[in-house]
Design a protein around this motif. Sequence first.
Motif, PDB file in Angstrom:
ATOM      1  N   ILE A  67      -3.493  24.328  57.168  1.00  0.00           N
ATOM      2  CA  ILE A  67      -4.257  23.589  58.169  1.00  0.00           C
ATOM      3  C   ILE A  67      -5.577  24.304  58.391  1.00  0.00           C
ATOM      4  N   GLY A  68      -6.652  23.547  58.407  1.00  0.00           N
ATOM      5  CA  GLY A  68      -7.968  24.118  58.635  1.00  0.00           C
ATOM      6  C   GLY A  68      -8.933  23.052  59.129  1.00  0.00           C
ATOM      7  N   PRO A  69     -10.171  23.457  59.432  1.00  0.00           N
ATOM      8  CA  PRO A  69     -11.142  22.491  59.944  1.00  0.00           C
ATOM      9  C   PRO A  69     -11.748  21.599  58.865  1.00  0.00           C
ATOM     10  N   ASN A  70     -11.638  22.027  57.574  1.00  0.00           N
ATOM     11  CA  ASN A  70     -12.201  21.205  56.496  1.00  0.00           C
ATOM     12  C   ASN A  70     -11.450  21.498  55.204  1.00  0.00           C
ATOM     13  N   LEU A  71     -11.808  20.764  54.147  1.00  0.00           N
ATOM     14  CA  LEU A  71     -11.127  20.891  52.864  1.00  0.00           C
ATOM     15  C   LEU A  71     -11.370  22.251  52.222  1.00  0.00           C
ATOM     16  N   THR A  72     -12.554  22.818  52.393  1.00  0.00           N
ATOM     17  CA  THR A  72     -12.869  24.119  51.817  1.00  0.00           C
ATOM     18  C   THR A  72     -11.960  25.207  52.385  1.00  0.00           C
ATOM     19  N   THR A  73     -11.751  25.208  53.674  1.00  0.00           N
ATOM     20  CA  THR A  73     -10.879  26.195  54.311  1.00  0.00           C
ATOM     21  C   THR A  73      -9.436  26.038  53.844  1.00  0.00           C
ATOM     22  N   VAL A  74      -8.966  24.817  53.755  1.00  0.00           N
ATOM     23  CA  VAL A  74      -7.598  24.561  53.313  1.00  0.00           C
ATOM     24  C   VAL A  74      -7.417  25.017  51.867  1.00  0.00           C
ATOM     25  N   HIS A  75      -8.396  24.741  51.026  1.00  0.00           N
ATOM     26  CA  HIS A  75      -8.339  25.175  49.626  1.00  0.00           C
ATOM     27  C   HIS A  75      -8.347  26.701  49.537  1.00  0.00           C
ATOM     28  N   HIS A  76      -9.144  27.351  50.372  1.00  0.00           N
ATOM     29  CA  HIS A  76      -9.190  28.818  50.408  1.00  0.00           C
ATOM     30  C   HIS A  76      -7.836  29.401  50.846  1.00  0.00           C
ATOM     31  N   LEU A  77      -7.191  28.787  51.831  1.00  0.00           N
ATOM     32  CA  LEU A  77      -5.865  29.242  52.269  1.00  0.00           C
ATOM     33  C   LEU A  77      -4.839  29.108  51.148  1.00  0.00           C
ATOM     34  N   ASN A  78      -4.925  28.030  50.407  1.00  0.00           N
ATOM     35  CA  ASN A  78      -4.018  27.829  49.276  1.00  0.00           C
ATOM     36  C   ASN A  78      -4.242  28.895  48.211  1.00  0.00           C
ATOM     37  N   GLN A  79      -5.492  29.203  47.901  1.00  0.00           N
ATOM     38  CA  GLN A  79      -5.790  30.238  46.902  1.00  0.00           C
ATOM     39  C   GLN A  79      -5.314  31.614  47.367  1.00  0.00           C
ATOM     40  N   GLN A  80      -5.480  31.912  48.642  1.00  0.00           N
ATOM     41  CA  GLN A  80      -5.011  33.194  49.161  1.00  0.00           C
ATOM     42  C   GLN A  80      -3.499  33.325  49.040  1.00  0.00           C
ATOM     43  N   SER A  81      -2.785  32.246  49.322  1.00  0.00           N
ATOM     44  CA  SER A  81      -1.319  32.317  49.249  1.00  0.00           C
ATOM     45  C   SER A  81      -0.838  32.498  47.820  1.00  0.00           C
ATOM     46  N   GLU A  82      -1.568  31.969  46.841  1.00  0.00           N
ATOM     47  CA  GLU A  82      -1.170  32.129  45.442  1.00  0.00           C
ATOM     48  C   GLU A  82      -1.580  33.495  44.887  1.00  0.00           C
ATOM     49  N   TRP A  98       0.372  38.768  46.750  1.00  0.00           N
ATOM     50  CA  TRP A  98       1.824  38.861  46.616  1.00  0.00           C
ATOM     51  C   TRP A  98       2.496  39.124  47.954  1.00  0.00           C
ATOM     52  N   PHE A  99       1.739  39.598  48.941  1.00  0.00           N
ATOM     53  CA  PHE A  99       2.328  39.884  50.244  1.00  0.00           C
ATOM     54  C   PHE A  99       2.048  38.775  51.249  1.00  0.00           C
ATOM     55  N   TYR A 100       1.401  37.708  50.822  1.00  0.00           N
ATOM     56  CA  TYR A 100       1.083  36.607  51.730  1.00  0.00           C
ATOM     57  C   TYR A 100       2.367  35.874  52.093  1.00  0.00           C
ATOM     58  N   THR A 101       2.634  35.779  53.373  1.00  0.00           N
ATOM     59  CA  THR A 101       3.793  35.016  53.827  1.00  0.00           C
ATOM     60  C   THR A 101       3.373  34.106  54.964  1.00  0.00           C
ATOM     61  N   GLN A 102       4.021  32.981  55.020  1.00  0.00           N
ATOM     62  CA  GLN A 102       3.799  32.082  56.138  1.00  0.00           C
ATOM     63  C   GLN A 102       4.776  32.449  57.239  1.00  0.00           C
ATOM     64  N   LEU A 103       4.645  31.791  58.357  1.00  0.00           N
ATOM     65  CA  LEU A 103       5.539  32.074  59.471  1.00  0.00           C
ATOM     66  C   LEU A 103       6.979  31.766  59.082  1.00  0.00           C
ATOM     67  N   PRO A 104       7.938  32.531  59.628  1.00  0.00           N
ATOM     68  CA  PRO A 104       9.335  32.336  59.213  1.00  0.00           C
ATOM     69  C   PRO A 104       9.928  31.005  59.683  1.00  0.00           C
ATOM     70  N   TRP A 105       9.366  30.405  60.710  1.00  0.00           N
ATOM     71  CA  TRP A 105       9.876  29.110  61.152  1.00  0.00           C
ATOM     72  C   TRP A 105       8.931  28.034  60.645  1.00  0.00           C
ATOM     73  N   ARG A 106       9.483  26.886  60.383  1.00  0.00           N
ATOM     74  CA  ARG A 106       8.689  25.782  59.852  1.00  0.00           C
ATOM     75  C   ARG A 106       8.857  24.581  60.748  1.00  0.00           C
ATOM     76  N   THR A 107       7.755  23.928  60.979  1.00  0.00           N
ATOM     77  CA  THR A 107       7.785  22.717  61.779  1.00  0.00           C
ATOM     78  C   THR A 107       7.340  21.554  60.916  1.00  0.00           C
ATOM     79  N   LYS A 108       7.779  20.398  61.277  1.00  0.00           N
ATOM     80  CA  LYS A 108       7.361  19.200  60.561  1.00  0.00           C
ATOM     81  C   LYS A 108       6.504  18.302  61.438  1.00  0.00           C
TER      82      LYS A 108
END
Length: 168
Positions: free
Chosen positions: A27-42, A45-55
């Motif tokens: 989630i981000g304010p624009n597509l560039t930020t969201v794409h950057h978050l996706n690249q960081q997670s890939e 190796w230590f990138y983790t999301q929150l342990p709980w997930r919401t829908k």
Amino acid sequence: WEPSLAQFWSSVSMKLDLTSSDYEVYIGPNLTTVHHLNQQSEAAWFYTQLPWRTKEFKFSPFQDTCIAVKTAKKYSMSLQIKKINYFMFIFTVLGIVTFFMAPTLCRNQFFHFTTGISAGIVLSVLILTYLVQRRLRAPWMSWISLLYSLSLYFITTTWYNLKDYLTE
């Protein structure tokens, strides 16, 4: 939407309809930020999301928001717009009433004692839970669930015995 007084209590949320729990959300304010978050997670190796997930994802109706869902399964998203969020409306009215009753409340002994006792109970439960967690060497999430359980127990006990406490 343009911000206006009529929409002060509105809220927007998106609900993810997905049967699997194998998904990532960015989630981000624009597509560039969201794409950057996706690249960081890939890349990290230590990138983790929150342990709980919401829908269900809540947004401000007055800000731009971009959301990306990464999954191999089929899913659907639904947008829910509430013209008036009643919880927000009730809390606003409660805040205004408290503000205008402040001169009366600051001279009321019952109000002072109940707020002091409530704050003392909540902080005591927090400290007690922390000490129990440290003693048992329990993980962080179990500390939160223990705190929630103890708080709920003390609140319901106090609520059910409130009449007895006030008459004694």
